[in-house]
Every structure is written in structure tokens, then in C-alpha cells.
Design an enzyme around this catalytic site. Structure first.
Site, PDB file in Angstrom:
ATOM      1  N   LEU A 204       0.780  -1.234   0.066  1.00 29.55           N
ATOM      2  CA  LEU A 204       0.014  -0.014  -0.096  1.00 29.55           C
ATOM      3  C   LEU A 204       0.831   1.346  -0.032  1.00 29.55           C
ATOM      4  O   LEU A 204       0.925   2.126   1.064  1.00 29.55           O
ATOM      5  CB  LEU A 204      -1.008   0.092   1.183  1.00 29.55           C
ATOM      6  N   PRO A 205       1.812   1.381  -1.108  1.00 25.66           N
ATOM      7  CA  PRO A 205       2.477   2.690  -1.018  1.00 25.66           C
ATOM      8  C   PRO A 205       1.800   3.728  -1.200  1.00 25.66           C
ATOM      9  O   PRO A 205       0.715   3.958  -1.782  1.00 25.66           O
ATOM     10  CB  PRO A 205       3.291   2.557  -2.230  1.00 25.66           C
ATOM     11  N   HIS A 206       2.069   5.105  -0.521  1.00 26.70           N
ATOM     12  CA  HIS A 206       1.243   6.207  -0.488  1.00 26.70           C
ATOM     13  C   HIS A 206       2.137   7.363  -0.118  1.00 26.70           C
ATOM     14  O   HIS A 206       3.356   7.432   0.283  1.00 26.70           O
ATOM     15  CB  HIS A 206       0.033   6.095   0.557  1.00 26.70           C
ATOM     16  N   ALA A 207       1.658   8.465  -0.774  1.00 23.17           N
ATOM     17  CA  ALA A 207       2.448   9.841  -0.727  1.00 23.17           C
ATOM     18  C   ALA A 207       1.599  10.854  -0.827  1.00 23.17           C
ATOM     19  O   ALA A 207       0.545  10.893  -1.297  1.00 23.17           O
ATOM     20  CB  ALA A 207       3.489   9.853  -1.580  1.00 23.17           C
TER      21      ALA A 207
END
Length: 154
Positions: free
Chosen positions: A64-67
Site C-alpha cells: 500500500l504505497p502512499h504519498a
């Protein structure tokens, strides 16, 4: 909040051979750029910066990559099903084949956390993940993702 408000149908893809986390982030950035009109390089840089704080591979083949990004007016998502699992430095050391990336406005605060929690709950559902892994059609994958929370919330 519904996944359909975060995720556009065109931002759901099945991807063949990716050889690294960096290449995965580039793919996520390119999809986000083509669907949502953001700068791919900004998205990639933001994902890499966030990942340097700790891996976003949550286990069971899911990342769940997030930025947070300047210039966004809402939270947006990109979902990739990888045809071949990729080493992602996940907490359980298992390779990843389901990737749901979130990009939020720089000042999104609690909305970013709510979106991340929604995606996390959806991706923790073993039935949803089994359906995602069993299908290679992006339209079907989008339907599985967007219907999952609606039916569970009812």
C-alpha cells in the site's frame, strides 16, 4: 468515503514483468500521470521518499504505497495486479502481487488516513484478494475493488 471516489476505472491495470520496486513506482507514477494528470516524476519521488521511512508492504502479497503531493485537490488511487510477484521488503518478507497506491494532497490530514484505512480494510479481505488474483481483466478488478466496501458496509 468509497473506493470509487478515489479510484478511476482506468487506474486499474494488470502489469507483466517488473523487476524492481523502483520500476514499480515508475509504473504507478506513469498510470497516475495518464489518468489523473499529475507529474509522473513527482509521484515517483514522493513514493520513494515515503518508502525510505519504512516499507509499505503490509504482508500477504499486498503493498500500500502512499504519498502526499503538492497540487492535488483530492485523494487518488492506482491499483496494479502484478502477473509475477515482486520482492518489496514486506513485513512478512513475501513478494507482492497486489499494489494499491494512494496519492493525497499535501495538507489532506485525516482524509488521507481515512482513505488509507479504507484501502487497508478492503485489501485485508481474503475473499477480495482471491478474486483480484483470479482475474486478469481490469474492469473486473475495478468492480471487485469498488463493490467490496459497498457490500460490506450495507
Amino acid at each position: 468515503m468509497e473506493l470509487s471516489s478515489i479510484l478511476e476505472p482506468g487506474a486499474v491495470r494488470v502489469v507483466g514483468d517488473l523487476t524492481s520496486k523502483k520500476r514499480l513506482f515508475q509504473e504507478l507514477g506513469e498510470v497516475a500521470a495518464s489518468i489523473y494528470g499529475i507529474e509522473a516524476s513527482d509521484a515517483v519521488d514522493a513514493l520513494q521518499d515515503r518508502e525510505s521511512l519504512g516499507p509499505t508492504g503490509v504482508g500477504h502479497g499486498i503493498a500500500l504505497p502512499h504519498a502526499r503531493l503538492e497540487g492535488l485537490d483530492r485523494i487518488i488511487g492506482v491499483f496494479l495486479r502484478l502477473e509475477r510477484a515482486l520482492d518489496f521488503d514486506s513485513v512478512d518478507r513475501q513478494p507482492v502481487d497486489l499494489v494499491f497506491a494512494l496519492f493525497a494532497p499535501k495538507d489532506s490530514g485525516v482524509e488521507h488516513l481515512k482513505a488509507l484505512a479504507l484501502v487497508s480494510r478492503t485489501m485485508r479481505d481474503a475473499g477480495v484478494c482471491a478474486k483480484l488474483r483470479a482475474n486478469g481483466d481490469p474492469a473486473t478488478l475495478y468492480a471487485v475493488l469498488t463493490e467490496a466496501r459497498t457490500t460490506q458496509a450495507a
